[in-house]
Design a protein around this motif. Structure first.
Motif, short mmCIF file in Angstrom:
data_model
loop_
_atom_site.label_atom_id
_atom_site.label_comp_id
_atom_site.label_asym_id
_atom_site.label_seq_id
_atom_site.Cartn_x
_atom_site.Cartn_y
_atom_site.Cartn_z
N UNK A 129 -17.45 60.37 87.04
CA UNK A 129 -18.47 59.36 86.69
C UNK A 129 -19.08 59.67 85.34
N UNK A 130 -19.60 60.73 85.39
CA UNK A 130 -20.32 61.36 83.95
C UNK A 130 -19.84 61.11 82.96
N UNK A 131 -18.26 61.74 82.76
CA UNK A 131 -17.37 61.35 81.67
C UNK A 131 -17.19 59.97 81.59
N UNK A 132 -16.94 59.03 82.34
CA UNK A 132 -16.71 57.65 82.03
C UNK A 132 -17.75 57.07 81.45
N UNK A 133 -19.16 57.49 81.97
CA UNK A 133 -20.55 57.10 81.59
C UNK A 133 -20.52 57.38 79.96
N UNK A 134 -20.29 58.83 79.86
CA UNK A 134 -20.40 59.21 78.25
C UNK A 134 -19.34 58.66 77.61
N UNK A 135 -18.13 58.24 77.96
CA UNK A 135 -17.30 57.23 77.13
C UNK A 135 -17.56 56.05 76.95
N UNK A 136 -18.33 55.61 77.75
CA UNK A 136 -18.89 53.97 77.50
C UNK A 136 -19.81 54.15 76.43
N UNK A 137 -20.71 54.84 76.50
CA UNK A 137 -21.64 55.13 75.44
C UNK A 137 -21.08 55.27 74.08
N UNK A 138 -20.03 56.10 74.05
CA UNK A 138 -18.95 56.34 72.81
C UNK A 138 -18.51 54.91 72.33
N UNK A 139 -17.91 54.26 73.45
CA UNK A 139 -17.16 52.98 72.95
C UNK A 139 -17.97 51.83 72.46
N UNK A 140 -19.09 51.71 73.12
CA UNK A 140 -20.09 50.82 72.62
C UNK A 140 -20.69 51.08 71.44
N UNK A 141 -21.17 52.29 71.12
CA UNK A 141 -21.65 52.91 70.00
C UNK A 141 -20.62 52.78 68.78
N UNK A 142 -19.44 53.11 69.03
CA UNK A 142 -18.43 52.83 67.87
C UNK A 142 -18.26 51.33 67.51
#
Length: 187
Positions: free
Chosen positions: A34-47
């Motif tokens: 869950x934490x990894x998916x949250x970090x990846x979501x932040x990265x995806x939207x930031x990118x």
């Protein structure tokens, strides 16, 4: 980032879709996943926000500083997770790459600052670091692409919900690695 508007919009779409699927994956997961998916979501939207074509939206000059702060925070989070014994080295490298690009684009006169696209040369940056990141992401994309084979569901019952499937996480990571690779090439 600078470059043709169509490729910019495609990059925005891929990154935003990846961020959305990571949010859905986060909702269907628990614990470390869950934490990894949250970090990846932040990265995806930031990118996705960083990849918006300048012809459509000229961000204010301070926006690259905001991106640098967000990805700097993600880098610190990645360092703490790595220190706790988590296996987030790739997340840390991704955060560092995005931080590097944001800082490079924030430099005065950089094409990413949306000042002059036609007459602008390279954004600057450190060629050795850019090259090392390019090599890392080429290797990661090739390795991740070969691992993107659906995992067979064990037992007679139905497999996991689509948002919790392991190949979706791999596909998200591959999409973000390809987007990062494209952004580094455009740098």
């Amino acid at each position: 980032m600078h470059g043709p508007a169509l490729s910019g919009w495609l990059l925005v779409a891929v990154c935003a879709a990846t961020g959305l699927s990571c949010l859905l994956r986060m909702r269907a997961s628990t614990g470390e996943e869950r934490r990894a998916a949250g970090g990846e979501a932040v990265m995806g939207f930031g990118m996705a926000a960083m990849a918006l074509p300048a012809a459509v939206l000229t961000p204010p000059g301070w926006s690259w500083t905001v991106y640098a702060a967000v990805f700097g925070g993600a880098t610190l989070h990645g360092l703490l997770a790595l220190r706790r014994g988590g296996h987030h080295l790739h997340h840390l490298v991704g955060s560092l790459a995005m931080l590097y690009m944001a800082v490079t684009m924030a430099a005065p006169g950089a094409p990413g600052a949306h000042t002059e696209h036609a007459a602008a040369g390279p954004a600057g940056g450190i060629p050795v670091l850019t090259g090392a990141l390019l090599l890392y992401y080429v290797a990661y994309v090739l390795r991740a692409g070969t691992r993107l084979v659906p995992v067979a569901a064990g037992g007679a019952g139905p497999g996991p919900a689509w948002a919790a499937r392991p190949e979706l996480a791999r596909a998200c990571r591959l999409a973000m690695a390809l987007a990062t690779l494209a952004m580094l090439v455009a740098l």
